[in-house]
Design a protein around this motif. Structure first.
Motif, mmCIF file in Angstrom:
data_model
loop_
_atom_site.group_PDB
_atom_site.id
_atom_site.type_symbol
_atom_site.label_atom_id
_atom_site.label_comp_id
_atom_site.label_asym_id
_atom_site.label_seq_id
_atom_site.Cartn_x
_atom_site.Cartn_y
_atom_site.Cartn_z
ATOM 1 N N UNK A 158 32.334 42.511 37.660
ATOM 2 C CA UNK A 158 31.877 43.202 36.451
ATOM 3 C C UNK A 158 32.967 44.140 35.939
ATOM 4 N N UNK A 159 33.640 44.835 36.837
ATOM 5 C CA UNK A 159 34.729 45.735 36.437
ATOM 6 C C UNK A 159 35.800 44.971 35.671
ATOM 7 N N UNK A 160 36.150 43.790 36.156
ATOM 8 C CA UNK A 160 37.177 42.987 35.483
ATOM 9 C C UNK A 160 36.733 42.606 34.071
ATOM 10 N N UNK A 161 35.495 42.144 33.924
ATOM 11 C CA UNK A 161 34.994 41.753 32.601
ATOM 12 C C UNK A 161 34.931 42.955 31.661
ATOM 13 N N UNK A 162 34.471 44.094 32.161
ATOM 14 C CA UNK A 162 34.402 45.299 31.332
ATOM 15 C C UNK A 162 35.796 45.741 30.888
ATOM 16 N N UNK A 163 36.756 45.613 31.786
ATOM 17 C CA UNK A 163 38.134 45.957 31.445
ATOM 18 C C UNK A 163 38.629 45.057 30.316
ATOM 19 N N UNK A 165 36.900 43.676 28.106
ATOM 20 C CA UNK A 165 36.183 44.029 26.876
ATOM 21 C C UNK A 165 36.733 45.312 26.256
ATOM 22 N N UNK A 166 37.580 46.021 26.997
ATOM 23 C CA UNK A 166 38.113 47.291 26.513
ATOM 24 C C UNK A 166 37.205 48.471 26.815
ATOM 25 N N UNK A 167 36.233 48.285 27.696
ATOM 26 C CA UNK A 167 35.310 49.359 28.084
ATOM 27 C C UNK A 167 35.818 49.984 29.379
ATOM 28 N N UNK A 168 36.890 50.745 29.262
ATOM 29 C CA UNK A 168 37.611 51.250 30.418
ATOM 30 C C UNK A 168 36.822 52.231 31.284
#
Length: 189
Positions: A158-163, A165-168
């Motif tokens: 999930x962290x990778x996908x959020x990253x 998406x630009x949701x740091x």
């Protein structure tokens, strides 16, 4: 829940468990504001309140209620989160969020495409499939955490996908949760 540890530290700096009923924590958890940075902790807050006998937590949207907008990139993950069975307990007062739980339980979400009881392998394959959008990947990670518990793998994915998406800030929070569960402290990107 990651934030509660800093509240309850003993004089030696070690983590001190709260007493079974702690009125200070009960007051802190009386109302929880749900937004893009905090919705993923709703179930953990309810489990914590239940384990400590703190009473029901009232949830409400943050002032702009962005998660309720279907165009928000985390809307589908929010709906998957609301499917967690613990959010149906007496310790979760969903208030204005309750209609969204009803919607989440009634509508078709990414996890439904994998069948009634998908395996870890099936969810992992769906997350890694070519062409799977970031939004769907995050939602599938949420579904995996609900189904299999808070394993480091799902937080890391999930962290990778959020990253991506630009949701740091959210990516860093999920990476920290992954590391806390034994995952690797890796650079995402």
């Amino acid at each position: 829940m990651a934030y509660l540890g800093s509240i309850m530290r003993g004089s030696t700096g070690g983590f001190q468990p709260a007493p079974r009923h702690d009125p200070v924590l009960a007051e802190l958890l009386r109302e929880a504001i749900v937004g893009p940075a905090s919705f993923h902790e709703m179930a953990a807050m309810v489990r914590y309140a239940e384990s400590r006998g703190l009473g029901a937590i009232r949830f409400r949207f943050d002032d702009d209620a962005r998660l309720s907008d279907p165009a928000h990139p985390l809307h589908v993950a929010f709906l998957e989160t609301l499917r967690d069975p613990v959010l149906g307990s007496d310790f979760a007062d969903l208030g204005e969020i309750a209609p969204w739980r009803t919607r989440a339980l009634a509508c078709r979400l990414p996890s439904d495409m994998l069948g009634q009881r998908p395996s870890r392998k099936a969810i992992r394959a769906a997350i890694q499939a070519q062409g799977t959008s970031w939004e769907v990947r995050v939602a599938l990670c949420v579904a995996a955490r609900i189904r299999f518990g808070g394993e480091a793998e799902w937080f890391g994915r999930e962290a990778q996908a959020l990253y991506e998406m630009g949701l740091f800030p959210q990516a860093r929070a999920r990476l920290a949760a992954s590391v806390a569960r034994g995952g690797e402290a890796i650079a995402i990107g």
